[in-house]
Design a protein around this motif. Structure first.
Motif, PDB file in Angstrom:
ATOM      1  N   VAL A  51       0.735  -1.114   0.020  1.00 44.00           N
ATOM      2  CA  VAL A  51      -0.050  -0.046  -0.005  1.00 44.00           C
ATOM      3  C   VAL A  51       0.847   1.317  -0.111  1.00 44.00           C
ATOM      4  CG1 VAL A  51      -1.884   1.242   1.449  1.00 44.00           C
ATOM      5  CG2 VAL A  51      -1.982  -1.345   1.167  1.00 44.00           C
ATOM      6  N   ALA A  52       1.935   1.165   0.778  1.00 44.71           N
ATOM      7  CA  ALA A  52       2.875   2.283   0.931  1.00 44.71           C
ATOM      8  C   ALA A  52       3.446   2.692  -0.508  1.00 44.71           C
ATOM      9  CB  ALA A  52       3.988   2.306   1.885  1.00 44.71           C
ATOM     10  N   MET A  53       3.803   1.817  -1.313  1.00 42.82           N
ATOM     11  CA  MET A  53       4.411   1.912  -2.436  1.00 42.82           C
ATOM     12  C   MET A  53       3.568   2.601  -3.468  1.00 42.82           C
ATOM     13  SD  MET A  53       6.812  -1.413  -3.332  1.00 42.82           S
ATOM     14  CE  MET A  53       5.659  -2.831  -3.115  1.00 42.82           C
ATOM     15  N   THR A  54       2.264   2.423  -3.360  1.00 41.73           N
ATOM     16  CA  THR A  54       1.441   3.431  -4.297  1.00 41.73           C
ATOM     17  C   THR A  54       0.606   4.105  -3.665  1.00 41.73           C
ATOM     18  OG1 THR A  54      -0.112   1.197  -4.091  1.00 41.73           O
ATOM     19  CG2 THR A  54       1.267   1.228  -6.000  1.00 41.73           C
ATOM     20  N   HIS A  55       0.916   4.505  -2.577  1.00 45.99           N
ATOM     21  CA  HIS A  55      -0.022   5.778  -1.694  1.00 45.99           C
ATOM     22  C   HIS A  55      -0.013   7.063  -2.604  1.00 45.99           C
ATOM     23  CE1 HIS A  55      -0.173   8.958   1.223  1.00 45.99           C
ATOM     24  NE2 HIS A  55      -1.209   8.278   1.524  1.00 45.99           N
ATOM     25  N   HIS A  56       1.086   7.277  -3.108  1.00 45.01           N
ATOM     26  CA  HIS A  56       0.953   8.395  -3.902  1.00 45.01           C
ATOM     27  C   HIS A  56       0.023   8.652  -5.076  1.00 45.01           C
ATOM     28  CE1 HIS A  56       3.565   5.790  -6.322  1.00 45.01           C
ATOM     29  NE2 HIS A  56       3.316   6.874  -7.223  1.00 45.01           N
ATOM     30  N   ILE A  57      -0.462   7.325  -5.396  1.00 46.11           N
ATOM     31  CA  ILE A  57      -1.628   7.540  -6.508  1.00 46.11           C
ATOM     32  C   ILE A  57      -3.026   7.239  -5.942  1.00 46.11           C
ATOM     33  CG2 ILE A  57      -2.463   6.064  -8.410  1.00 46.11           C
ATOM     34  CD1 ILE A  57       0.281   4.929  -8.898  1.00 46.11           C
ATOM     35  N   HIS A  58      -3.146   6.348  -5.020  1.00 47.66           N
ATOM     36  CA  HIS A  58      -4.563   6.377  -4.439  1.00 47.66           C
ATOM     37  C   HIS A  58      -4.827   6.899  -3.241  1.00 47.66           C
ATOM     38  CE1 HIS A  58      -2.687   3.515  -1.821  1.00 47.66           C
ATOM     39  NE2 HIS A  58      -2.439   2.520  -2.971  1.00 47.66           N
ATOM     40  N   ARG A  59      -4.017   7.183  -2.608  1.00 48.14           N
ATOM     41  CA  ARG A  59      -4.028   8.113  -1.166  1.00 48.14           C
ATOM     42  C   ARG A  59      -4.494   7.450   0.016  1.00 48.14           C
ATOM     43  NH1 ARG A  59      -5.024  11.725  -5.476  1.00 48.14           N
ATOM     44  NH2 ARG A  59      -7.260  11.609  -5.287  1.00 48.14           N
ATOM     45  N   ILE A  60      -4.557   6.094  -0.211  1.00 52.13           N
ATOM     46  CA  ILE A  60      -4.858   5.156   0.914  1.00 52.13           C
ATOM     47  C   ILE A  60      -3.805   4.911   1.649  1.00 52.13           C
ATOM     48  CG2 ILE A  60      -6.037   3.158   1.496  1.00 52.13           C
ATOM     49  CD1 ILE A  60      -8.099   5.104   0.088  1.00 52.13           C
ATOM     50  N   SER A  61      -3.810   5.264   3.230  1.00 52.23           N
ATOM     51  CA  SER A  61      -2.533   5.304   3.862  1.00 52.23           C
ATOM     52  C   SER A  61      -2.485   3.631   4.186  1.00 52.23           C
ATOM     53  CB  SER A  61      -2.575   5.981   4.949  1.00 52.23           C
ATOM     54  OG  SER A  61      -3.866   5.555   5.952  1.00 52.23           O
ATOM     55  N   PRO A  62      -1.299   3.061   4.569  1.00 58.91           N
ATOM     56  CA  PRO A  62      -1.172   1.953   5.125  1.00 58.91           C
ATOM     57  C   PRO A  62      -1.848   1.536   6.260  1.00 58.91           C
ATOM     58  CG  PRO A  62       1.042   2.627   4.398  1.00 58.91           C
ATOM     59  CD  PRO A  62      -0.085   3.535   4.267  1.00 58.91           C
ATOM     60  N   ARG A  63      -2.179   2.727   7.262  1.00 60.34           N
ATOM     61  CA  ARG A  63      -2.719   2.535   8.284  1.00 60.34           C
ATOM     62  C   ARG A  63      -4.462   2.516   7.995  1.00 60.34           C
ATOM     63  NH1 ARG A  63      -3.047   6.941  13.601  1.00 60.34           N
ATOM     64  NH2 ARG A  63      -4.455   5.698  14.691  1.00 60.34           N
ATOM     65  N   ARG A  64      -4.727   3.149   7.299  1.00 59.17           N
ATOM     66  CA  ARG A  64      -6.107   3.168   6.668  1.00 59.17           C
ATOM     67  C   ARG A  64      -6.417   1.729   6.261  1.00 59.17           C
ATOM     68  NH1 ARG A  64      -9.569   6.790   2.403  1.00 59.17           N
ATOM     69  NH2 ARG A  64     -11.614   6.278   3.130  1.00 59.17           N
TER      70      ARG A  64
END
Length: 256
Positions: A51-64
């Motif tokens: 999730v962290a690797m693509t967070h900049h695209i979908h903006r879903i955080s690893p915590r969420r």
């Protein structure tokens, strides 16, 4: 054409439908007046590293994502919603932009996460709908237009709100953009005269030609993305797991 459209979108950890997973899904009923009659957003639990690797695209955080639903639970909820919506809106097609990506990934994840019986039910639910894919329609009906055909570019061409476009890569926003683009395509090309069954059949042939031309242009294997609205590779019983380090596998196991 119907008065309502059931629209689906996924945000994912990557573009490989065999190995990546969803992090967010949205399923909604969009009316011909561009209003939502039903909306369901789900956050999917997935590996924090992925999730962290693509967070900049979908903006879903690893915590969420870590607080989201296990894949099997999310799949069952989507299946149940599709069947309920089909009962309430029996004439509504299933709509997705680049449908073969979203539907194929859902099926592959279902093969990994669900029992054989549950997988068959999920697949049957997906395959019970006629599908409309604005990407396939736009390429087929306006084949000589220059420029990109990703959702944001096509939305800009059809004069969709710049504010909406600027917030793309959120599943709910992408569904609204998809719905608005579809309404524009229906009006511009007079698709209200077409039956859903006829359009579904035409899109199968159109996608085949589009895929073969794109593969020839890029020098790639057309079989990799063959099949619409579900890719041929996704219809096979697969046993493909994401490639992860031992540390990542432990984290994934903890989340699952």
């Amino acid at each position: 054409m119907p008065s309502e459209y059931i629209i689906l979108d996924l945000e994912t950890t990557g573009i490989d439908v065999l190995r990546e997973v969803p992090v967010q899904s949205f399923l909604g009923v969009f009316s011909e007046n561009a209003e939502w009659l039903f909306a369901e957003e789900l956050i999917w639990r997935a590996s924090a590293d992925r999730v962290a690797m693509t967070h900049h695209i979908h903006r879903i955080s690893p915590r969420r994502s870590g607080q989201g639903l296990p894949a099997a639970t999310a799949l069952r909820q989507i299946c149940g919603s599709l069947l309920r919506l089909q009962h309430i809106y029996p004439d509504a097609p299933l709509v997705a932009y680049n449908a073969s990506f979203d539907l194929s990934m859902l099926l592959v994840v279902a093969q990994r996460e669900l029992s054989r019986r549950a997988y068959r039910s999920f697949r049957a639910a997906l395959e019970s709908f006629p599908v409309l894919d604005p990407l396939v329609l736009d390429r087929a009906l306006d084949p000589f237009r220059k420029g990109k055909r990703n959702l944001s570019a096509v939305a800009e061409y059809y004069s969709i709100s710049p504010e909406l476009i600027s917030n793309a890569h959120d599943a709910s926003i992408d569904c609204e953009i998809t719905g608005r683009v579809l309404l524009e395509i229906v009006e511009k090309f007079h698709l209200e005269k077409e039956t859903l069954a006829a359009l579904h059949k035409k899109q199968i042939a159109w996608h085949k030609g589009q895929n073969e031309r794109l593969a020839a242009y890029f020098g790639s294997d057309p079989s990799e993305q063959a099949g619409w609205p579900i890719r041929t590779e996704a219809l096979k019983v697969l046993d493909v797991e994401p490639e992860r380090s031992s540390r990542e596998r432990r984290k994934y196991a903890d989340l699952a």
